[in-house]
Each structure stands twice: as structure tokens, then as C-alpha cells.
Write an enzyme that holds these catalytic residues in place. Structure first.
Site, PDB file in Angstrom:
ATOM      1  CG  ASP A  85      -2.079   0.931   1.123  1.00  0.00           C
ATOM      2  OD1 ASP A  85      -1.964   1.936   0.384  1.00  0.00           O
ATOM      3  OD2 ASP A  85      -3.100   0.697   1.804  1.00  0.00           O
ATOM      4  CG  ASP A  96      -4.419   5.462   0.307  1.00  0.00           C
ATOM      5  OD1 ASP A  96      -3.727   4.431   0.181  1.00  0.00           O
ATOM      6  OD2 ASP A  96      -5.282   5.622   1.216  1.00  0.00           O
ATOM      7  CG  HIS A 158      -9.873   6.745   3.240  1.00  0.00           C
ATOM      8  ND1 HIS A 158      -9.003   7.656   2.683  1.00  0.00           N
ATOM      9  CD2 HIS A 158      -9.274   5.530   3.089  1.00  0.00           C
ATOM     10  CE1 HIS A 158      -7.924   7.007   2.244  1.00  0.00           C
ATOM     11  NE2 HIS A 158      -8.066   5.717   2.465  1.00  0.00           N
ATOM     12  CG  HIS A 166      -7.398   7.711   6.380  1.00  0.00           C
ATOM     13  ND1 HIS A 166      -6.134   7.417   6.807  1.00  0.00           N
ATOM     14  CD2 HIS A 166      -7.769   6.679   5.582  1.00  0.00           C
ATOM     15  CE1 HIS A 166      -5.762   6.252   6.296  1.00  0.00           C
ATOM     16  NE2 HIS A 166      -6.725   5.791   5.549  1.00  0.00           N
ATOM     17  CD  GLU A 191      -8.256   1.517   1.901  1.00  0.00           C
ATOM     18  OE1 GLU A 191      -7.273   0.777   2.049  1.00  0.00           O
ATOM     19  OE2 GLU A 191      -8.313   2.661   2.381  1.00  0.00           O
ATOM     20  CD  GLU A 288      -6.200   2.584  -0.730  1.00  0.00           C
ATOM     21  OE1 GLU A 288      -5.165   2.021  -0.323  1.00  0.00           O
ATOM     22  OE2 GLU A 288      -6.766   3.502  -0.113  1.00  0.00           O
TER      23      GLU A 288
HETATM   24 MN    MN Z   1      -3.900   2.682   1.224  1.00  0.00          MN
HETATM   25 MN    MN Z   2      -6.660   4.163   1.926  1.00  0.00          MN
END
Ligand code: MN
Ligand code: MN
Length: 302
Positions: A85, A96, A158, A166, A191, A288
Site C-alpha cells: 500500500d 493512496d 475514505h 483520511h 479499497e 485500492e
Molecule cells: Mn492505502
Molecule cells: Mn486508503
């Protein structure tokens, strides 16, 4: 959304793509997690972007928030399923996104990977301005269950904001029926996490490698704690950081650092992002993406 802002997101997305490619080439059985983290984080900076959060390298039943410690000897093994990630930002506009690498290559791990990728696409097909987050979660859950794998119900996507990894709303991976809607001019991460041999939930594993500055609170007596907090507030732009980075960047003994971190979490000056784990023996996958909604159009960055 200002065109300058979109440009920043697109720059971060390009560097994120380089990082994902490098991760796919570099990560093989036998490689140390620590070397992977240093490689990808350095690559991000080499291309003129900031690290939005420490590289998360979560193995097998670990779902999220593991990043190697400064002397971590863990290596990838044949048989592992590894979530990578990656967070990249340009001027605070962050991408992200995550992939899962399958070094087990069994029938069931291949199905898990296929299922989680398909769920990301199923979720994405619902994305538009005004869609309710429960609708996205329902699409993800339905898709995952059609492959016979379990969604992780207590992990979610998010919102994303400037220098904020976030923010609300949560984008669930199950049909929660929640009615928050996606709005124009916003960035979002979606995600799906899925597991086999687990119970579809994660809990805190009691290990913390990733922290974030909450605020400068008064009344902290410990000199090292104050020094560490000031340093992190100045250095990491309010974004999540790794204890490994402090070990590298700040002259302080390991004992003093650990004591300071504990105290700062206790006072609420730091937030601890603990390692999140499924049931022992479970295997977790994650994919994600980050996307923008601008002028009613969806821009997929990854
Ligand atoms: Mn992530
Ligand atoms: Mn994330």
C-alpha cells in the site's frame, strides 16, 4: 476543483505508477521488507514527490498498517500473500493505492486476488457524484461473495484531503446501507479488502510502527517527548510517519524514543495507527484506487 490541484494529483499518480511497477519487479521471495520500504520510499522522493505515509507491507493474515521497523529482518517467502500500500503526494495532494502480490499461487490465493480486483472494479462501476456509500459497499460485497471470499467488514475506503490521508466519509466494503454521498470536487480512496480462512474482521494486533501528529498538547514534561513531537510536527507535514524514520532522522536512543512515543500517544499528541490483523491463519488481499470527482466527471488516478 482547481486545474492546478488536478495537476498535482496527476503528478502524484504518475509517480505512484512508477512505484507500483518497481514494487512488482523488486519484490521477490527472499527480499527483506525493510529493503522494499527503503527502495519505494526513496523512489517517490527521487521523482520529486512526498511520501504520503510509510510504505505498508502487510503479509498474509496482517491486513494493514505494517511497515518494517529499523532493524526488521522479515523477508518475503514463497507462500506469502503481500499487500503493498503506497502513498505518494505532490504538494499535499495525495494518491493512496494498493496492490496484492501472490507468492503462494495456489488455486485459492489466485481466486482471492481475482476476487478482490474484480470487487474494486465492481465498486468503481457505481462511482458517480451523488452515489450513496452503502451502494458502493453493496457492489463490493456482492462481487466478493460471488467468488466465495469474505469482505473485511470493518475496513473501509475514505475521503482524501490536502495533507490529509483520511477524512469522511467512510466507503464501506459491505452493504451498510449508509447514505453519505460522494460529492463533486472531492478525492476518494476505495479499497476492498477480502479474506479466506478468516472471519471477515480485523482487530488491533498490539503492534505500532506508524504514528501521526494530532496536535501540540501542553503539559508534556518529558524532554525527549517534547523534542520528538516538535521534530515530527516540523518534519512530516502532518502526515503519517514510521518509527523507523525517526530512528533514522533524529538523534535519540531507541529507549528514549520508545518512551517518548508511548507518552505522546498517552497524552493524545500522537495518534497510533496499530497493525490490523485478521484471524491467525487467514489470508487477506487488498486492492485500492484513488479517484476524483470533478465537474460531475470521475477521474480515476490509479
Ligand atoms: Mn492505502
Ligand atoms: Mn486508503
Amino acid at each position: 476543483m482547481d486545474s492546478k490541484i488536478i495537476e498535482n494529483y496527476e503528478t502524484a499518480a504518475k509517480v505512484h505508477e512508477l512505484c507500483r511497477k518497481r514494487a512488482r519487479d523488486f519484490i521477490q521471495p527472499g527480499v527483506k521488507l525493510l529493503d522494499i520500504a527503503e527502495e519505494i520510499e526513496a523512489l517517490t522522493q527521487k521523482h520529486g514527490c512526498g511520501i504520503a505515509f510509510p510504505l505498508n507491507l502487510s503479509l498474509n493474515d496482517v491486513a494493514a498498517h505494517y511497515t518494517p521497523s529499523e532493524k526488521d529482518e522479515t523477508r518475503v517467502s514463497t507462500g506469502d500473500v503481500l499487500k503493498v500500500d503506497i502513498g505518494v503526494h505532490k504538494n499535499g495532494y495525495l494518491v493512496d493505492a494498493a496492490i496484492t502480490l501472490d507468492f503462494a499461487q495456489t488455486k485459492e490465493t489466485k481466486n482471492l486476488i481475482t476476487a478482490t480486483q474484480a470487487a474494486l472494479e465492481a465498486g468503481f462501476s457505481t462511482i458517480q457524484e451523488g452515489v450513496e456509500v452503502g451502494t458502493i459497499g453493496r457492489a463490493i460485497e456482492t462481487s466478493l461473495r460471488s467468488f466465495g471470499v469474505d469482505p473485511i467488514a470493518n475496513l473501509s475506503g475514505h475521503g482524501i484531503d490536502e495533507y490529509t490521508a483520511h477524512c469522511s466519509p467512510s466507503i464501506p466494503n459491505v452493504d451498510t446501507g449508509e447514505t453519505d454521498v460522494l460529492e463533486n470536487g472531492q478525492a476518494y480512496a476505495m479499497e476492498p479488502f477480502a479474506s479466506i480462512h478468516g472471519n471477515g474482521r480485523i482487530s488491533d494486533a498490539g503492534i505500532v510502527e506508524i504514528f501521526e501528529v494530532n496536535g501540540l498538547v501542553p503539559g508534556i514534561r518529558n524532554v525527549n517527548a517534547r523534542k520528538l513531537l516538535d521534530f515530527c510536527a516540523e518534519t512530516y507535514d502532518g502526515l503519517p510517519f514510521a518509527e523507523r524514520w525517526i530512528a533514522r532522522d533524529l538523534d535519540m536512543s531507541a529507549f528514549a524514543r520508545k518512551t517518548a512515543l508511548r507518552e505522546l500517544v498517552k497524552y493524545g499528541a500522537l495518534e497510533a495507527h496499530g497493525v490490523l490483523k485478521e484471524k491467525k491463519g487467514a489470508i487477506v488481499a487488498q486492492f485500492e484506487t484513488t479517484m476524483l470527482i470533478n465537474k460531475g466527471k470521475v477521474i480515476r488516478l490509479v
